[in-house]
Design an enzyme around this catalytic site. Structure first.
Site, PDB file in Angstrom:
ATOM      1  N   LYS A 105       0.836  -1.202   0.000  1.00 36.08           N
ATOM      2  CA  LYS A 105       0.000   0.000   0.000  1.00 36.08           C
ATOM      3  C   LYS A 105       0.876   1.260   0.000  1.00 36.08           C
ATOM      4  O   LYS A 105       0.691   2.161  -0.812  1.00 36.08           O
ATOM      5  CB  LYS A 105      -0.943   0.009   1.217  1.00 36.08           C
ATOM      6  CG  LYS A 105      -1.857  -1.211   1.295  1.00 36.08           C
ATOM      7  CD  LYS A 105      -2.782  -1.157   2.496  1.00 36.08           C
ATOM      8  CE  LYS A 105      -2.095  -1.225   3.838  1.00 36.08           C
ATOM      9  NZ  LYS A 105      -1.429  -2.504   4.139  1.00 36.08           N
ATOM     10  N   ARG A 123     -10.151   0.121   8.529  1.00 38.50           N
ATOM     11  CA  ARG A 123      -9.677  -1.237   8.809  1.00 38.50           C
ATOM     12  C   ARG A 123     -10.720  -2.069   9.508  1.00 38.50           C
ATOM     13  O   ARG A 123     -10.472  -3.242   9.785  1.00 38.50           O
ATOM     14  CB  ARG A 123      -8.463  -1.133   9.730  1.00 38.50           C
ATOM     15  CG  ARG A 123      -7.140  -1.251   9.019  1.00 38.50           C
ATOM     16  CD  ARG A 123      -6.102  -0.979  10.063  1.00 38.50           C
ATOM     17  NE  ARG A 123      -4.901  -1.703   9.876  1.00 38.50           N
ATOM     18  CZ  ARG A 123      -3.803  -1.169   9.344  1.00 38.50           C
ATOM     19  NH1 ARG A 123      -3.798   0.049   8.887  1.00 38.50           N
ATOM     20  NH2 ARG A 123      -2.723  -1.887   9.272  1.00 38.50           N
ATOM     21  N   ARG A 125      11.765  -5.267   5.280  1.00 37.75           N
ATOM     22  CA  ARG A 125      11.496  -3.827   5.066  1.00 37.75           C
ATOM     23  C   ARG A 125      12.369  -2.957   5.965  1.00 37.75           C
ATOM     24  O   ARG A 125      12.582  -3.244   7.124  1.00 37.75           O
ATOM     25  CB  ARG A 125      10.029  -3.522   5.386  1.00 37.75           C
ATOM     26  CG  ARG A 125       9.753  -2.009   5.355  1.00 37.75           C
ATOM     27  CD  ARG A 125       8.312  -1.679   5.333  1.00 37.75           C
ATOM     28  NE  ARG A 125       7.580  -2.209   6.472  1.00 37.75           N
ATOM     29  CZ  ARG A 125       6.265  -2.121   6.594  1.00 37.75           C
ATOM     30  NH1 ARG A 125       5.552  -1.545   5.658  1.00 37.75           N
ATOM     31  NH2 ARG A 125       5.652  -2.633   7.644  1.00 37.75           N
ATOM     32  N   ARG A 153      10.876  -1.415  11.495  1.00 40.52           N
ATOM     33  CA  ARG A 153       9.754  -1.117  12.388  1.00 40.52           C
ATOM     34  C   ARG A 153       9.652  -2.188  13.477  1.00 40.52           C
ATOM     35  O   ARG A 153       9.879  -3.353  13.215  1.00 40.52           O
ATOM     36  CB  ARG A 153       8.445  -1.070  11.588  1.00 40.52           C
ATOM     37  CG  ARG A 153       8.176   0.296  11.019  1.00 40.52           C
ATOM     38  CD  ARG A 153       7.046   0.332  10.033  1.00 40.52           C
ATOM     39  NE  ARG A 153       5.839  -0.390  10.389  1.00 40.52           N
ATOM     40  CZ  ARG A 153       4.729  -0.391   9.647  1.00 40.52           C
ATOM     41  NH1 ARG A 153       4.694   0.323   8.531  1.00 40.52           N
ATOM     42  NH2 ARG A 153       3.674  -1.077   9.991  1.00 40.52           N
ATOM     43  N   ARG A 170      -0.480  -9.499  13.098  1.00 39.02           N
ATOM     44  CA  ARG A 170      -1.105  -8.466  12.249  1.00 39.02           C
ATOM     45  C   ARG A 170      -1.893  -9.111  11.116  1.00 39.02           C
ATOM     46  O   ARG A 170      -2.957  -8.628  10.732  1.00 39.02           O
ATOM     47  CB  ARG A 170      -0.031  -7.523  11.681  1.00 39.02           C
ATOM     48  CG  ARG A 170       0.540  -6.582  12.736  1.00 39.02           C
ATOM     49  CD  ARG A 170       1.886  -6.016  12.333  1.00 39.02           C
ATOM     50  NE  ARG A 170       1.830  -5.177  11.159  1.00 39.02           N
ATOM     51  CZ  ARG A 170       2.893  -4.914  10.384  1.00 39.02           C
ATOM     52  NH1 ARG A 170       4.075  -5.438  10.670  1.00 39.02           N
ATOM     53  NH2 ARG A 170       2.755  -4.137   9.334  1.00 39.02           N
TER      54      ARG A 170
HETATM   55  P1  AP5 Z   1       4.806  -1.570   2.023  1.00 42.16           P
HETATM   56  O1  AP5 Z   1       4.492  -0.787   0.803  1.00 42.16           O
HETATM   57  O2  AP5 Z   1       5.500  -0.866   3.150  1.00 42.16           O
HETATM   58  O3  AP5 Z   1       3.504  -2.358   2.541  1.00 42.16           O
HETATM   59  P2  AP5 Z   1       2.186  -1.808   3.233  1.00 42.16           P
HETATM   60  O4  AP5 Z   1       1.044  -2.493   2.588  1.00 42.16           O
HETATM   61  O5  AP5 Z   1       2.164  -0.315   3.265  1.00 42.16           O
HETATM   62  O6  AP5 Z   1       2.412  -2.454   4.681  1.00 42.16           O
HETATM   63  P3  AP5 Z   1       2.299  -1.841   6.145  1.00 42.16           P
HETATM   64  O7  AP5 Z   1       3.034  -2.821   7.044  1.00 42.16           O
HETATM   65  O8  AP5 Z   1       2.772  -0.432   6.219  1.00 42.16           O
HETATM   66  O9  AP5 Z   1       0.817  -1.941   6.376  1.00 42.16           O
HETATM   67  P4  AP5 Z   1       0.084  -2.056   7.667  1.00 42.16           P
HETATM   68  O10 AP5 Z   1      -1.260  -1.895   7.160  1.00 42.16           O
HETATM   69  O11 AP5 Z   1       0.316  -3.257   8.499  1.00 42.16           O
HETATM   70  O12 AP5 Z   1       0.780  -0.947   8.584  1.00 42.16           O
HETATM   71  P5  AP5 Z   1       0.291   0.497   9.044  1.00 42.16           P
HETATM   72  O13 AP5 Z   1       1.474   1.364   9.095  1.00 42.16           O
HETATM   73  O14 AP5 Z   1      -0.896   0.926   8.258  1.00 42.16           O
HETATM   74  O15 AP5 Z   1       5.702  -2.834   1.562  1.00 42.16           O
HETATM   75  C1  AP5 Z   1       6.229  -3.733   2.529  1.00 42.16           C
HETATM   76  C2  AP5 Z   1       7.660  -4.172   2.097  1.00 42.16           C
HETATM   77  O16 AP5 Z   1       7.571  -4.942   0.887  1.00 42.16           O
HETATM   78  C3  AP5 Z   1       8.611  -3.004   1.766  1.00 42.16           C
HETATM   79  O17 AP5 Z   1       9.901  -3.341   2.193  1.00 42.16           O
HETATM   80  C4  AP5 Z   1       8.557  -2.878   0.235  1.00 42.16           C
HETATM   81  O18 AP5 Z   1       9.774  -2.393  -0.283  1.00 42.16           O
HETATM   82  C5  AP5 Z   1       8.318  -4.335  -0.165  1.00 42.16           C
HETATM   83  N1  AP5 Z   1       7.478  -4.448  -1.365  1.00 42.16           N
HETATM   84  C6  AP5 Z   1       6.390  -3.694  -1.690  1.00 42.16           C
HETATM   85  N2  AP5 Z   1       5.862  -4.136  -2.859  1.00 42.16           N
HETATM   86  C7  AP5 Z   1       6.631  -5.198  -3.244  1.00 42.16           C
HETATM   87  C8  AP5 Z   1       6.587  -6.103  -4.353  1.00 42.16           C
HETATM   88  N3  AP5 Z   1       5.624  -6.006  -5.302  1.00 42.16           N
HETATM   89  N4  AP5 Z   1       7.510  -7.077  -4.415  1.00 42.16           N
HETATM   90  C9  AP5 Z   1       8.475  -7.207  -3.455  1.00 42.16           C
HETATM   91  N5  AP5 Z   1       8.570  -6.379  -2.399  1.00 42.16           N
HETATM   92  C10 AP5 Z   1       7.657  -5.394  -2.280  1.00 42.16           C
HETATM   93  O19 AP5 Z   1      -0.247   0.195  10.512  1.00 42.16           O
HETATM   94  C11 AP5 Z   1       0.628  -0.118  11.587  1.00 42.16           C
HETATM   95  C12 AP5 Z   1      -0.180  -0.236  12.877  1.00 42.16           C
HETATM   96  O20 AP5 Z   1      -0.825   1.017  13.180  1.00 42.16           O
HETATM   97  C13 AP5 Z   1      -1.321  -1.257  12.872  1.00 42.16           C
HETATM   98  O21 AP5 Z   1      -0.865  -2.561  13.162  1.00 42.16           O
HETATM   99  C14 AP5 Z   1      -2.236  -0.689  13.963  1.00 42.16           C
HETATM  100  O22 AP5 Z   1      -1.771  -0.974  15.240  1.00 42.16           O
HETATM  101  C15 AP5 Z   1      -2.131   0.816  13.727  1.00 42.16           C
HETATM  102  N6  AP5 Z   1      -3.146   1.337  12.774  1.00 42.16           N
HETATM  103  C16 AP5 Z   1      -2.902   1.936  11.578  1.00 42.16           C
HETATM  104  N7  AP5 Z   1      -4.055   2.259  10.974  1.00 42.16           N
HETATM  105  C17 AP5 Z   1      -5.056   1.861  11.803  1.00 42.16           C
HETATM  106  C18 AP5 Z   1      -6.470   1.897  11.712  1.00 42.16           C
HETATM  107  N8  AP5 Z   1      -7.097   2.418  10.633  1.00 42.16           N
HETATM  108  N9  AP5 Z   1      -7.195   1.389  12.743  1.00 42.16           N
HETATM  109  C19 AP5 Z   1      -6.577   0.863  13.827  1.00 42.16           C
HETATM  110  N10 AP5 Z   1      -5.242   0.781  13.980  1.00 42.16           N
HETATM  111  C20 AP5 Z   1      -4.481   1.276  12.967  1.00 42.16           C
END
Ligand code: AP5
Length: 219
Positions: free
Chosen positions: A18, A93, A132, A164, A175
């Site tokens: 994402k 979410r 990552r 992270r 997660r």
């Molecule tokens: P990346 O692009 O970073 O993936 P992402 O989908 O953004 O993953 P996140 O871990 O950031 O998502 P998340 O939803 O768990 O975390 P968030 O910060 O929202 O890619 C990942 C890796 O893969 C990178 O190294 C990239 O280079 C590599 N990659 C990408 N595409 C690739 C490909 N095609 N091939 C190979 N490699 C690739 O949330 C964190 C925490 O915050 C949650 O756990 C929760 O506690 C809280 N939180 C956030 N939002 C909410 C909400 N709305 N409600 C409640 N709690 C929330």
């Protein structure tokens, strides 16, 4: 505010790409990326009451309570730069978050324009997240194997790269479980609204980019 086709959501499990895909879309469309994960991490780093409240949930890989995140996003969406559209990354979410978003947008005569759902197998997600690294200066996302930085701890901008704390394998698995239980039901929610576009998120980032571009251009 007016209704706009640029009110976009990126939905997908942790590590689906994402953040990686959002980076070029927001540049191409000239809209802000609103990542609740980034906002919560910034609050945590600054030690605000919100950040302290979110800390334990995030470290355990659990969702932060709906009322906390909904308030944060509603406030952000009222800022001037969202008038021409936005890309929500990591929100909503849960079903209550999606309903609160619909209600907030409706208050301003808007609705969700498109939900891009990135689909990737769990084992590939574990590999992506374990490798990552994120730059503390410019927020650029790297991967030690798939998108290697100039050095293991150094970004191209010169900033320091960190792993992270929720990207440890046990927390990643938690997660993923939380995603399947609480977030995956949103696929049916947005399918019923007729705005869901499923995109195969497997394969190299450039291939995924082409698939995402096709659905976003074809909207
Ligand atoms: P990346 O692009 O970073 O993936 P992402 O989908 O953004 O993953 P996140 O871990 O950031 O998502 P998340 O939803 O768990 O975390 P968030 O910060 O929202 O890619 C990942 C890796 O893969 C990178 O190294 C990239 O280079 C590599 N990659 C990408 N595409 C690739 C490909 N095609 N091939 C190979 N490699 C690739 O949330 C964190 C925490 O915050 C949650 O756990 C929760 O506690 C809280 N939180 C956030 N939002 C909410 C909400 N709305 N409600 C409640 N709690 C929330």
């Amino acid at each position: 505010m007016t209704t706009t086709a640029h009110d976009l959501i990126f939905l997908g499990p942790p590590g689906a790409g994402k953040g990686t895909q959002a980076r070029w879309i927001v540049e191409a469309l000239g809209i802000p990326q609103i990542s609740t994960g980034d906002m919560l991490r910034a609050a945590r780093k600054a030690g605000t009451p919100l950040g302290r409240q979110a800390d334990a949930y995030m470290s355990a890989g659990k969702l932060v309570p709906d009322e906390v995140v909904v308030g944060l996003v509603a406030e952000r969406l009222r800022e001037a730069d969202c008038a021409g559209g936005f890309l929500l990354d990591g929100f909503p979410r849960t079903i209550p978050q999606a309903e609160a978003l619909d209600a907030e947008l409706a208050r301003h005569g808007r609705k969700v324009g498109m939900v891009v759902a990135l689909e990737v197998e769990d084992e590939a997600l574990v590999r992506r997240l374990s490798g990552r690294r994120t730059c503390t200066a410019c927020n650029r996302i790297w991967h030690l194997e798939f998108d290697p930085p100039p050095a293991a701890d150094r970004c191209a901008c010169g900033g320091t790269l960190l792993q992270r704390d929720d990207d440890k394998e046990a927390t990643i698995r938690n997660r993923l479980r939380v995603y399947h239980e609480q977030t995956a039901p949103l696929l049916a929610y947005y399918e019923r609204q007729g705005v869901l576009r499923r995109v195969d998120g497997s394969g190299a980032a450039d291939e995924v980019r082409r698939r995402v571009a096709e659905v976003v251009r074809g909207r």
